[in-house]
Structure formats: C-alpha cells, structure tokens
Design a protein around this motif. Structure first.
Motif, PDB file in Angstrom:
ATOM      1  N   MET A 186      25.352   1.590 -39.092  1.00  0.00           N
ATOM      2  CA  MET A 186      26.488   0.779 -38.624  1.00  0.00           C
ATOM      3  C   MET A 186      26.661   0.879 -37.106  1.00  0.00           C
ATOM      4  N   GLU A 202      33.399 -11.187 -49.324  1.00  0.00           N
ATOM      5  CA  GLU A 202      34.637 -10.421 -49.210  1.00  0.00           C
ATOM      6  C   GLU A 202      34.356  -8.940 -49.465  1.00  0.00           C
ATOM      7  N   GLY A 204      32.059  -2.821 -45.259  1.00  0.00           N
ATOM      8  CA  GLY A 204      31.717  -2.618 -43.865  1.00  0.00           C
ATOM      9  C   GLY A 204      32.766  -1.867 -43.067  1.00  0.00           C
ATOM     10  N   ARG A 210      31.272  -3.801 -37.248  1.00  0.00           N
ATOM     11  CA  ARG A 210      32.512  -3.768 -38.035  1.00  0.00           C
ATOM     12  C   ARG A 210      33.284  -2.541 -37.572  1.00  0.00           C
ATOM     13  N   ARG A 211      34.491  -2.746 -37.169  1.00  0.00           N
ATOM     14  CA  ARG A 211      35.279  -1.621 -36.669  1.00  0.00           C
ATOM     15  C   ARG A 211      35.530  -0.600 -37.771  1.00  0.00           C
ATOM     16  N   HIS A 246      45.165  -1.643 -47.052  1.00  0.00           N
ATOM     17  CA  HIS A 246      44.568  -1.299 -48.337  1.00  0.00           C
ATOM     18  C   HIS A 246      45.637  -0.713 -49.246  1.00  0.00           C
ATOM     19  N   ASP A 268      32.615  -7.399 -46.499  1.00  0.00           N
ATOM     20  CA  ASP A 268      33.561  -7.133 -45.425  1.00  0.00           C
ATOM     21  C   ASP A 268      34.296  -5.815 -45.654  1.00  0.00           C
ATOM     22  N   LEU A 269      34.747  -5.619 -46.865  1.00  0.00           N
ATOM     23  CA  LEU A 269      35.499  -4.399 -47.184  1.00  0.00           C
ATOM     24  C   LEU A 269      34.621  -3.162 -47.071  1.00  0.00           C
TER      25      LEU A 269
END
Lengths: 349, 349
Positions: free
Chosen positions: A1, B106, B112, A46-47, A94, B109-110
């Motif tokens: 990453m 989706e 990541g 991706r942060r 979340h 994304d999560l």
DNA sequence: CTGAAAGCGCTTACAG
DNA sequence: CTGAAAGCGCTTACAG
C-alpha cells in the motif's frame, strides 16, 4: 500500500500538502493539486485510517452496544443494524457491534480501549446504568429508546402513544369497545423496567381513559409459545374481549395460533392488531396481521445522525420520535353481532 | 486517559518495559512487574488500541461483509452477527459490519482503508467476485457459505445434504412417497447462482434418485406472500403431493397460511417440513413447523475461529459443515389414507 | 500556497 | 531483565 510519503515524493511536495488535498483542509494551488491527484491515482493511494485516527484523535468508528440478553433481538434489529451501518458509512464512519452483557463493566472496558468516538445504545432501560457510565467517561452517545427522564440526551425512539393510538383507533372505528392490551411481561427480570413495555402500558391506560373503555392488560413473555398460552388466558379472563392489541412480535403469531386452536376465529370472533411488527412478519401470520410496523430503518438512520452531529460539533439534533406505518391485514373486522349490539347500546346511553 | 508514558513514569521504568508486561511479551522481574501493575491500577490505565494497531500493523478488527440486497437477512443473521462478535471479542478482536452492495468496488474501497485484519464474507455466490478481489488485495478472509470450488479457502457452511436428508427421511419414515421440494427461485437476478439454493436442489435430486421417488421442485421467491402463492401453484401442479420440504423461512409461514386458505389441512392432508429455519420462527407458525434449525450461532463462531487462526498463523482450520437440530413440530404426520395405500402398494411391489 | 517538525501512543528490533 | 530509539502513517499548529 502506498503511503502519503510515496505520494509526496512522486508529486514533489511535502506530505503536509498531500494531507491538505486528501482532506481538502487548506487551499492548494491548482497545479500542485493536479500533480498530487495524479500521483495518488497512479499509486492507488488510500489513506490509512488507523494512522489518521491516531494523529487526529478521532477514529471515526461508532459502536452499537446492545445487551445480548437471553431473548434474541427482534427481526427489525437487523434492519436497524444495517441502516445504522449504512448511514455511518455515508458520513465516513464505521460501525462496530458490541453485544455486551447487562454488566456495564464490560462496556467500560470496551470504551476504555479508545477505539470508538461514540456509542449507540440499544435496548435502553428506564434507569439504564450505561448512561451514567458513558457520561462519566466523557464518551458521546445516542440512545435508541430512552431513560425515564431523557432530558438533555440525544435519543430516537418509537412514538408509542401514536403507534398505539393507530391500533386502538382502528379497532374503535370498527366498533370494538372491549379492547385489551397484551404487552410484555415485566415480571421477567431483564424486563422489569423496560421502557417500551412501560410506555405502551401508559399509552394504553391513557387512551382507555380518554375513550372510556375498561382497561384489560395482560403481560406475555416474548416468544411464540407464550403467545399461544396467552390466548388461553385471555379467553379465560376476558372472554368478551373482541379487540386485542398485542405488543410482541413473536407472541403475536402465537396468539393467532392459540386462538385458532381454541376455536376462536380471527377476525370473526376476535380482532387482533400487532403494535410494532416487522412487515414481513405480519404477512407471515395466518391471517395476515393488521399491524403498525417498526420504524427500524428510520431509527437507525436518525440515531447515527444525532450521534454524528454531536461528534462534529454542530447544533445537536432534537429528540426524534417515530411511528411506523399502519398496515391493514386480515386479522381485524367489526366485532361479532353481540359485541356490536352492546357497543351500540353503550354509545346511545 | 493515562498512557504508557504515565505508567512508566509512575513505576520508574521505560515504556518498553510497560509494554512487555501489558502484552506479556518478554520476561520481567517480579518486583518490576508489581510496580508496573500497581501503577496501572492506580492510573486506571487502558492500552490505546489505535496506537497499538498502528505500531503493530495489526488492528485486531474483523469485518463482516454482507450484501445488503433487497431481501432482508433471515432471522438467524442476527444470531450470526452476535455470535461472530462475541467470538471475536473472546479473541480480543472487534467486529465491524459492512453492508456492502454487490458491487465489489465498494468492498475494495473499504479494504483499502486498512482498518481490518480480515474479512468474513456472508451470502457467498457460487462464483463470487469478492473472493478474487480479496485474494488479489492480500486480505485474509473466511467464507460463510462457499464458492463452487472452495478448495484451499477457509469456509464454514450449512451441510445441506444432511439437513435435507433429515427432512426427507422424516417424511419418508412417516410413509410419504410423493415429496416435493420448494426451494428458492433462482430466476430472481440476485439469486441466480445462489449457493444454498443450488446445493439444496442438488441434494434433493440426489436423494430422490437414491430413494426412487419422483422429483418435484418448485421455486419460490423469499417472503410470506410468495409462500401463499406457491401453495396454490403446488396444489395445481402436483395435487397428489403429500409431503413438502420448503427452504425459505418467510415463505414457509406463507405456505401454511396458503394451504389453510385452500382448505388443505396441515398435517392431515399435507405434511410440511421447513429446511433451515429459526426455531422461534417455526414455533410462530400454525401449526408449529417441523423443521431443521439454522446453525447460525455455531457458524458465526466457527467462521471467526477459522479467520483468527489464519491471522495468527496457526495451522488453518479445515472447512466446517454444520447441520442444525431436527425439531418435531405439528406440521407433519403420516400421509392421508390414499397416499398411504399407494405407498404400501409400491413398497410391496 | 507550501514545508519542516512535532506528536498521536504504542511496538519492536537492537544493545547492553 | 531493562532501556534508548526508531518507526507505524498520518494531522496540525507554526513559520514563512
């Protein structure tokens, strides 16, 4: 990453500047922004939310705390969880689930870990010890349900008065005058001071008083089998009741089955309305139940909104009470002739 | 909140040493340990999990990803979520819920964001795109359900063969020889390749073949109202069927109601068994359903165990298939006389 | 508009 | 057995 360091190097800027564009928190020149955005895209940046959480002291994680009592949560609880999670997600939060025991020490332990920014409390008791606990720990929270005096607290709840009013009015308008409430059995330890039961009882007594009909209240434990039992008890105690409002989803199905076994026809002999039921549950009954649905989806959404608002420092949201929809099934009809006569008599008197 | 720094200062040691006793990761002399433990108690120290996560590159958070399809999750889903959360908690993990759409972007994304160490995948399709996605991202995961070829994957699932065997054997032993399966309607887009439906169908065809009875399979959409409709269709298509296994919890209740409306008595005219149902749901039916229960609690627990095992680097757990309990209700009985005669005839032939 | 630097609260080689 | 120090990947005053 890829990290911000990677992006910064590639774009030839400092990581601070990368942070500014990622968070859109400070003005950045168009050309610099473009380079950074290109670098992010190329690297698939991706942060990392954990690093962000530590640095910003905000984890953007919410907890949903619900007591894992012996009774399982109602069907609408899944709707609630899903709805809350989706709404949280739309605010970039979340949702973790904490099935904690009634013992608030477990909750204290979880809160102390520093994982979450706020807590949603389900199944709130009238004098819920968790409320004081969270306050003393300085942990923001919102209630689904409410304590006896919820002044100053963020909460969303079912509007029990309006819900029951819908049920009773329907029966009343059909001509029923002997209308019983079957609510939760508060002698069960974990439901002694259970808000929904207490509020439903209060609403019933108020309405009975206003309309001038006799109060007939029975308590039933949650579960289909108890619904069957209560059918027998109802028939024994108040055989002339023609309309019943029952406030327990599983018991409602059992009540229908029990009345059927006893040879009492629904709706010809007795009308039954389910106060607060999942729509699919009502359809699954035989006959399909006339019911007021549980506003689970809406409450999940509103609870998260209230909590997020509190966390982001906006003006707090006022408490929200919601009523589900009235759904006409086939479990209600005018009372049988004798009942109607009596009602008519009373009305003319 | 006290930090390790505070504890270290108070105990007169370095934060490294505090870390060693908190995590029990290196030997520390008894006296030092005592001083540190005393300091922790006095300060009410709780280790910050976010900082730990960043430093150790393990968040100890698991995600439960489930497709928020138009159909709500079955009753046992709450049991599942709760069970998974509790088991996670017992391993010192948290559980976040991710109601993601079918679109795997989706999910990507999560994942990541780096919040979770592993993912539990619910409602797995036979060729589920999420599996490849997680593999390509290097994210550990476990399936509840399984793909067409789950070799090498960590999964737990219902044992459809054994479950259906229990249902059919029960009917068979009562004397039924015309036994239909009402399974999910795979023409509904999101259920085209839905593993449970496919596997239940396969199990049925295998058993029918083994026992030598004619295959009669109907598809029903999930929901009580569709259960009512299927009662009509069943009666039209195969009026001589005496035993029915239905694999959809909400539809099962509707089926009973529909048969009742049609004047077909359960169990006198038709016996009904519900394959995979929540126990309370079965009791809520009229008559109470004979059923095989959903092993939701067990599967939630096993899925977490498998995933945690994978994360902690132990030997992987083998796949687990589980069957619920057979619960005898009142919806099954020997077939009516004509059916029994035919069966007897066939048996003696 | 942009950057250098401190700091969030831990873990973990590395040294001793 | 214990400690000094680097580092996890960000955010955020502070300066310029």
């Amino acid at each position: 990453m890829a990290t911000m360091r990677d992006v910064a190097d590639r774009a030839g800027v400092s990581i601070a500047t990368v942070s500014f564009v990622v968070n859109n928190t400070k003005p950045v020149s168009a050309s610099t922004r473009e380079r950074i955005e290109a670098a992010m895209a190329e690297l698939g940046f991706r942060r990392n939310v954990v690093a962000r959480a530590l640095a910003s002291r905000r984890t953007r994680i919410l907890a949903l705390a619900y007591p894992a009592l012996e009774h399982r949560l109602s069907t609408s609880a899944v709707e609630f969880i899903t709805s809350a999670a989706r709404e949280a997600s739309s605010h970039d939060y979340h949702l973790v689930v904490w099935p904690v025991s009634n013992d608030s020490a477990e909750l204290a332990d979880l809160v102390g870990q520093g994982l979450v920014d706020g807590v949603l409390l389900m199944e709130v008791q009238l004098d819920d010890p968790r409320v004081g606990l969270l306050q003393s720990m300085g942990m923001p929270f919102a209630l689904i349900g409410r304590t006896e005096d919820p002044t100053g607290l963020d909460y969303v709840d079912i509007d029990f008065d309006t819900s029951l009013e819908l049920c009773v009015s329907h029966l009343w308008d059909l001509g029923h005058r002997r209308i019983a409430l079957i609510s939760g059995d508060q002698s069960v330890p974990s439901f002694e001071r259970y808000g929904p039961y207490v509020r439903m009882d209060q609403a019933y007594r108020r309405i009975a008083n206003e309309r001038g009909f006799e109060e007939i209240v029975l308590g039933v434990r949650s579960g289909a089998r108890y619904g069957r039992e209560i059918a027998t008890e109802l028939t024994r105690i108040a055989p002339d009741v023609t309309g019943v409002v029952i406030f327990d989803e599983p018991a409602a199905a059992g009540l229908l089955a029990g009345l059927h076994t006893l040879g009492r026809r629904v709706p010809e002999d007795v009308s039954v309305v389910s106060a607060i039921a999942a729509i699919d549950q009502a359809f699954a009954c035989d006959p399909p139940l006339t019911a007021v649905t549980a506003p689970g989806v809406e409450l999940g959404l509103l609870a998260v909104q209230a909590l997020v608002r509190r966390l982001e420092g906006g003006t707090p949201l006022p408490p929200q009470l919601r009523t589900g929809s009235f759904v006409l099934g086939e479990s209600t009809a005018p009372p049988p002739a004798s009942g109607r006569r009596r009602a008519a008599t009373r009305r003319t008197s």
